[in-house]
Design an enzyme around this catalytic site. Sequence first.
Site, PDB file in Angstrom:
ATOM      1  N   HIS A   1       0.270  14.135 -27.358  1.00  4.04           N
ATOM      2  CA  HIS A   1       0.277  12.772 -26.831  1.00  4.04           C
ATOM      3  C   HIS A   1      -0.867  11.910 -27.347  1.00  4.04           C
ATOM      4  O   HIS A   1      -0.759  10.685 -27.329  1.00  4.04           O
ATOM      5  CB  HIS A   1       0.272  12.792 -25.297  1.00  4.04           C
ATOM      6  CG  HIS A   1       1.617  13.123 -24.701  1.00  4.04           C
ATOM      7  ND1 HIS A   1       2.239  14.336 -24.901  1.00  4.04           N
ATOM      8  CD2 HIS A   1       2.480  12.393 -23.934  1.00  4.04           C
ATOM      9  CE1 HIS A   1       3.407  14.351 -24.262  1.00  4.04           C
ATOM     10  NE2 HIS A   1       3.573  13.179 -23.667  1.00  4.04           N
TER      11      HIS A   1
ATOM     12  N   ASN B   1      -0.768  16.982 -22.134  1.00  5.78           N
ATOM     13  CA  ASN B   1      -0.997  15.915 -23.109  1.00  5.78           C
ATOM     14  C   ASN B   1      -0.909  16.398 -24.552  1.00  5.78           C
ATOM     15  O   ASN B   1      -1.152  15.626 -25.480  1.00  5.78           O
ATOM     16  CB  ASN B   1      -2.373  15.271 -22.870  1.00  5.78           C
ATOM     17  CG  ASN B   1      -2.395  14.509 -21.564  1.00  5.78           C
ATOM     18  OD1 ASN B   1      -1.397  13.906 -21.173  1.00  5.78           O
ATOM     19  ND2 ASN B   1      -3.515  14.549 -20.864  1.00  5.78           N
TER      20      ASN B   1
ATOM     21  N   LYS C   1       3.009  10.879 -11.701  1.00  5.56           N
ATOM     22  CA  LYS C   1       2.329   9.868 -12.508  1.00  5.56           C
ATOM     23  C   LYS C   1       3.227   8.641 -12.619  1.00  5.56           C
ATOM     24  O   LYS C   1       4.361   8.735 -13.085  1.00  5.56           O
ATOM     25  CB  LYS C   1       2.043  10.400 -13.916  1.00  5.56           C
ATOM     26  CG  LYS C   1       0.798  11.246 -14.014  1.00  5.56           C
ATOM     27  CD  LYS C   1       0.399  11.432 -15.477  1.00  5.56           C
ATOM     28  CE  LYS C   1      -0.848  12.279 -15.614  1.00  5.56           C
ATOM     29  NZ  LYS C   1      -1.227  12.470 -17.030  1.00  5.56           N
TER      30      LYS C   1
ATOM     31  N   ARG D   1      -3.943  20.307 -15.882  1.00  2.28           N
ATOM     32  CA  ARG D   1      -2.842  19.377 -16.157  1.00  2.28           C
ATOM     33  C   ARG D   1      -2.970  18.701 -17.515  1.00  2.28           C
ATOM     34  O   ARG D   1      -1.981  18.266 -18.095  1.00  2.28           O
ATOM     35  CB  ARG D   1      -2.743  18.326 -15.039  1.00  2.28           C
ATOM     36  CG  ARG D   1      -1.536  17.412 -15.193  1.00  2.28           C
ATOM     37  CD  ARG D   1      -1.228  16.608 -13.947  1.00  2.28           C
ATOM     38  NE  ARG D   1      -0.075  15.740 -14.164  1.00  2.28           N
ATOM     39  CZ  ARG D   1       0.599  15.138 -13.212  1.00  2.28           C
ATOM     40  NH1 ARG D   1       0.257  15.288 -11.959  1.00  2.28           N
ATOM     41  NH2 ARG D   1       1.640  14.369 -13.501  1.00  2.28           N
TER      42      ARG D   1
ATOM     43  N   LYS E   1       6.554  22.440 -15.324  1.00  3.86           N
ATOM     44  CA  LYS E   1       5.760  21.280 -14.914  1.00  3.86           C
ATOM     45  C   LYS E   1       5.288  21.440 -13.467  1.00  3.86           C
ATOM     46  O   LYS E   1       4.145  21.113 -13.142  1.00  3.86           O
ATOM     47  CB  LYS E   1       6.561  19.987 -15.067  1.00  3.86           C
ATOM     48  CG  LYS E   1       5.735  18.765 -14.670  1.00  3.86           C
ATOM     49  CD  LYS E   1       5.930  17.574 -15.540  1.00  3.86           C
ATOM     50  CE  LYS E   1       4.915  16.487 -15.252  1.00  3.86           C
ATOM     51  NZ  LYS E   1       5.172  15.251 -15.980  1.00  3.86           N
TER      52      LYS E   1
ATOM     53  N   HIS F   1       0.757   8.812 -28.789  1.00  4.48           N
ATOM     54  CA  HIS F   1       0.566   7.457 -28.257  1.00  4.48           C
ATOM     55  C   HIS F   1       0.110   6.491 -29.348  1.00  4.48           C
ATOM     56  O   HIS F   1       0.550   5.341 -29.393  1.00  4.48           O
ATOM     57  CB  HIS F   1      -0.465   7.460 -27.127  1.00  4.48           C
ATOM     58  CG  HIS F   1       0.112   7.829 -25.789  1.00  4.48           C
ATOM     59  ND1 HIS F   1      -0.664   8.067 -24.679  1.00  4.48           N
ATOM     60  CD2 HIS F   1       1.395   7.989 -25.378  1.00  4.48           C
ATOM     61  CE1 HIS F   1       0.107   8.358 -23.651  1.00  4.48           C
ATOM     62  NE2 HIS F   1       1.366   8.321 -24.039  1.00  4.48           N
TER      63      HIS F   1
ATOM     64  N   HIS G   1       9.048   7.156 -27.350  1.00  3.73           N
ATOM     65  CA  HIS G   1       7.978   8.020 -26.850  1.00  3.73           C
ATOM     66  C   HIS G   1       8.132   9.483 -27.292  1.00  3.73           C
ATOM     67  O   HIS G   1       7.216  10.076 -27.874  1.00  3.73           O
ATOM     68  CB  HIS G   1       7.907   7.937 -25.325  1.00  3.73           C
ATOM     69  CG  HIS G   1       6.869   8.841 -24.721  1.00  3.73           C
ATOM     70  ND1 HIS G   1       5.522   8.614 -24.834  1.00  3.73           N
ATOM     71  CD2 HIS G   1       6.983  10.012 -24.030  1.00  3.73           C
ATOM     72  CE1 HIS G   1       4.850   9.584 -24.236  1.00  3.73           C
ATOM     73  NE2 HIS G   1       5.714  10.439 -23.734  1.00  3.73           N
TER      74      HIS G   1
ATOM     75  N   GLU H   1      -4.947  15.814 -12.579  1.00  8.51           N
ATOM     76  CA  GLU H   1      -5.441  16.009 -13.940  1.00  8.51           C
ATOM     77  C   GLU H   1      -6.951  16.094 -14.018  1.00  8.51           C
ATOM     78  O   GLU H   1      -7.601  15.382 -14.782  1.00  8.51           O
ATOM     79  CB  GLU H   1      -4.903  14.890 -14.857  1.00  8.51           C
ATOM     80  CG  GLU H   1      -5.064  15.248 -16.329  1.00  8.51           C
ATOM     81  CD  GLU H   1      -4.255  14.346 -17.249  1.00  8.51           C
ATOM     82  OE1 GLU H   1      -3.129  13.951 -16.888  1.00  8.51           O
ATOM     83  OE2 GLU H   1      -4.738  14.058 -18.340  1.00  8.51           O
TER      84      GLU H   1
ATOM     85  N   GLU I   1       9.515  16.682 -25.297  1.00 11.88           N
ATOM     86  CA  GLU I   1       8.812  17.319 -24.181  1.00 11.88           C
ATOM     87  C   GLU I   1       9.247  18.778 -24.011  1.00 11.88           C
ATOM     88  O   GLU I   1       8.448  19.634 -23.633  1.00 11.88           O
ATOM     89  CB  GLU I   1       9.027  16.530 -22.878  1.00 11.88           C
ATOM     90  CG  GLU I   1       8.624  15.050 -22.952  1.00 11.88           C
ATOM     91  CD  GLU I   1       7.105  14.812 -23.081  1.00 11.88           C
ATOM     92  OE1 GLU I   1       6.308  15.730 -22.791  1.00 11.88           O
ATOM     93  OE2 GLU I   1       6.722  13.691 -23.499  1.00 11.88           O
TER      94      GLU I   1
ATOM     95  N   ARG J   1       0.797  -1.239   0.000  1.00 15.33           N
ATOM     96  CA  ARG J   1       0.000   0.000   0.000  1.00 15.33           C
ATOM     97  C   ARG J   1       0.824   1.281   0.000  1.00 15.33           C
ATOM     98  O   ARG J   1       0.336   2.333   0.391  1.00 15.33           O
ATOM     99  CB  ARG J   1      -0.985   0.028   1.171  1.00 15.33           C
ATOM    100  CG  ARG J   1      -2.006  -1.082   1.092  1.00 15.33           C
ATOM    101  CD  ARG J   1      -3.260  -0.763   1.899  1.00 15.33           C
ATOM    102  NE  ARG J   1      -4.146  -1.912   1.855  1.00 15.33           N
ATOM    103  CZ  ARG J   1      -4.163  -2.870   2.770  1.00 15.33           C
ATOM    104  NH1 ARG J   1      -3.384  -2.801   3.820  1.00 15.33           N
ATOM    105  NH2 ARG J   1      -4.990  -3.892   2.639  1.00 15.33           N
TER     106      ARG J   1
END
Lengths: 368, 368
Positions: free
Chosen positions: B254, B251, B149, B247, B233, B258, B271, B243, B191, B127
């Site tokens: 992306h 993307n 993330k 936020r 950032k 992706h 990426h 997000e 980025e 946890r």
Amino acid sequence: MPNSKSVTRITVPLGERTYPILIGDDLLKETGRLAKEHGIPRSCVVITDTNVAPLYLPAVIKSLQRHGFEASSIVIPAGEVQKSLRRAEKIYTQLLRRRAGRRTAIIALGGGVVGDLAGFIAATYQRGLPFVQVPTTLLSQVDSSVGGKVGINHPLGKNMIGAFHQPLFVLADISTLQTLPEREIVCGLGEVVKYGVILDAAFFSRLQGGIQAALRHDTKTLRRFVAECCTMKSFVVSRDEREDGLRSILNFGHTIGHALEKAGGYRSLKHGEAVLWGMLAETMISRRVGLIDREQEFRIYDLIRSVPLPEVPRSSSAQLLRTMRNDKKSTDAQIRFILPRSIGTVTLPTVVEEKLISRVLRDLSWSY
Amino acid sequence: MPNSKSVTRITVPLGERTYPILIGDDLLKETGRLAKEHGIPRSCVVITDTNVAPLYLPAVIKSLQRHGFEASSIVIPAGEVQKSLRRAEKIYTQLLRRRAGRRTAIIALGGGVVGDLAGFIAATYQRGLPFVQVPTTLLSQVDSSVGGKVGINHPLGKNMIGAFHQPLFVLADISTLQTLPEREIVCGLGEVVKYGVILDAAFFSRLQGGIQAALRHDTKTLRRFVAECCTMKSFVVSRDEREDGLRSILNFGHTIGHALEKAGGYRSLKHGEAVLWGMLAETMISRRVGLIDREQEFRIYDLIRSVPLPEVPRSSSAQLLRTMRNDKKSTDAQIRFILPRSIGTVTLPTVVEEKLISRVLRDLSWSY
């Protein structure tokens, strides 16, 4: 009528994650209305198991649909073995195939296994989905559906993979307890007794009669147990959400309990039964290290022995100790226990010598 | 000397989860000291990959041990395919075999794959464990190590299983970028360009020269890029940790990125390369829906085309659209984009007709 229709509302105050526990009779058919009131997204997936689905899934889905939700379901086989990475992966795949996105709510309908597994899915699918707990067993209503602990098992240990993920609300329909077999009531009683020992001597004193009434499925007693235990759990969790201190007292009975549960292959003892045996053993430890007096030890003993329990599984104390050392509650190689000082008060995690633990484990298997 | 020894400190203000990003040259050998300063528990496991381990693992372990840490390591094969449930399960097993408990810190040493995977382990093992990011690629230093993330891939989609789990600190040693092959620098530049387009026209204007310097591994330029991007950032993440709104501008590039990355089997495009192509395509979309003007579109085009890029993988636009519909950024069947209005300003997620997307995707494959 006002009484049977009344809903008890207990708040778990956790800042922006504050949520209510709603307790009442015949509440499942209100799922849709309550989901709407709590801002659940329109699309939701009910996760449940093959025991619960035939009894309660249609009512829940119907109620959700009646209130405009797009509700679908995922039904998993019943049983603790389902709390696995394998099963989680299958559910991820099902959600992806259905194109479930971040605005999909997960509703757990069932006992502790369903709640823990569905909660883990909700915590990790696309980095977290809104989550609702609809517990249908005494164990999950008095304990596991509240507090945000979710997780799955690893072959090397229970609940080793998990997260903290609070629900948006918990809906505890007491009527669902009417269909529970006795063993399931016993499991819930394990946690009920725990709350008495760790936090509330007055509650403990009322338990002797209450336990027999609960075993007869007496609704009023069950409802009182659920409300009182949720109030105590809420008190603890709101002061220590992530178990950095106080929350660890909820582990009373669980160190030895988990080891016994594992020794029985998660079959011969159910979780709550193992916790009952664990509390008995840990009370014996407390007596031997000189914390609790003989009279109070006997009172705990008598109460636990008034609950019908299967025998302790045969296992060497060396094996049980090994399991305890690997328990995630152990921060190093040392084994720690929550020990009762008296009924209603316990220690924080306390290291106990292995030799003493071994002796108690041996006594446990032949004294009963 | 004071200059090369200086450490730039950028704070990510997230209430009780506030943490610093420390940027400097030759910082890896300070890992132990910094870990001590930030209250990392004495026992820690460094997770890294077969590319990074021979270069930097010994220095990190030595530094940790010198400061009294019990440090061990887990070395995984390099590559995006490692971001899987399979690999996560193996790491859980390794941690359990080593009896790692809740007071074990996870230190991610490597690029985005290692950071995301190790972060997911840290988020879910027992946890949640304390977590430190030590990014060693430009991509992870300017972007993926900051913001919490973490996650792994599912055969049906990238990063579909994950969590938000903030590190206790991020240590970005610029010296580690010296050993990066050009393609890895290019990935980071994806980025870097993104931050210029979404947030800062002045930064964008300085990029043309900076990109060429970065491709030559110019330390001063790289350090400036890392510091400026982390500042941006941090600004975004601190306003919207999970997000729910702002936020999502991160993307940009992306959605199509992706899909292209997946079409190339996560091999033919890395990426950051896919994000560069994605930003180009999404800028073209912005122009066609009448948001950005021709001059600014050309400036973005020129900047992206100044970066060496592999070709766009061959894939039908129908296939790419299918992937985008399943993207977790899609909240229903509709495909949304962050579209630049001008350099430095973008929209929030905006639905675009599939016919228009298709046309742009076809243009993309034959215009370059």
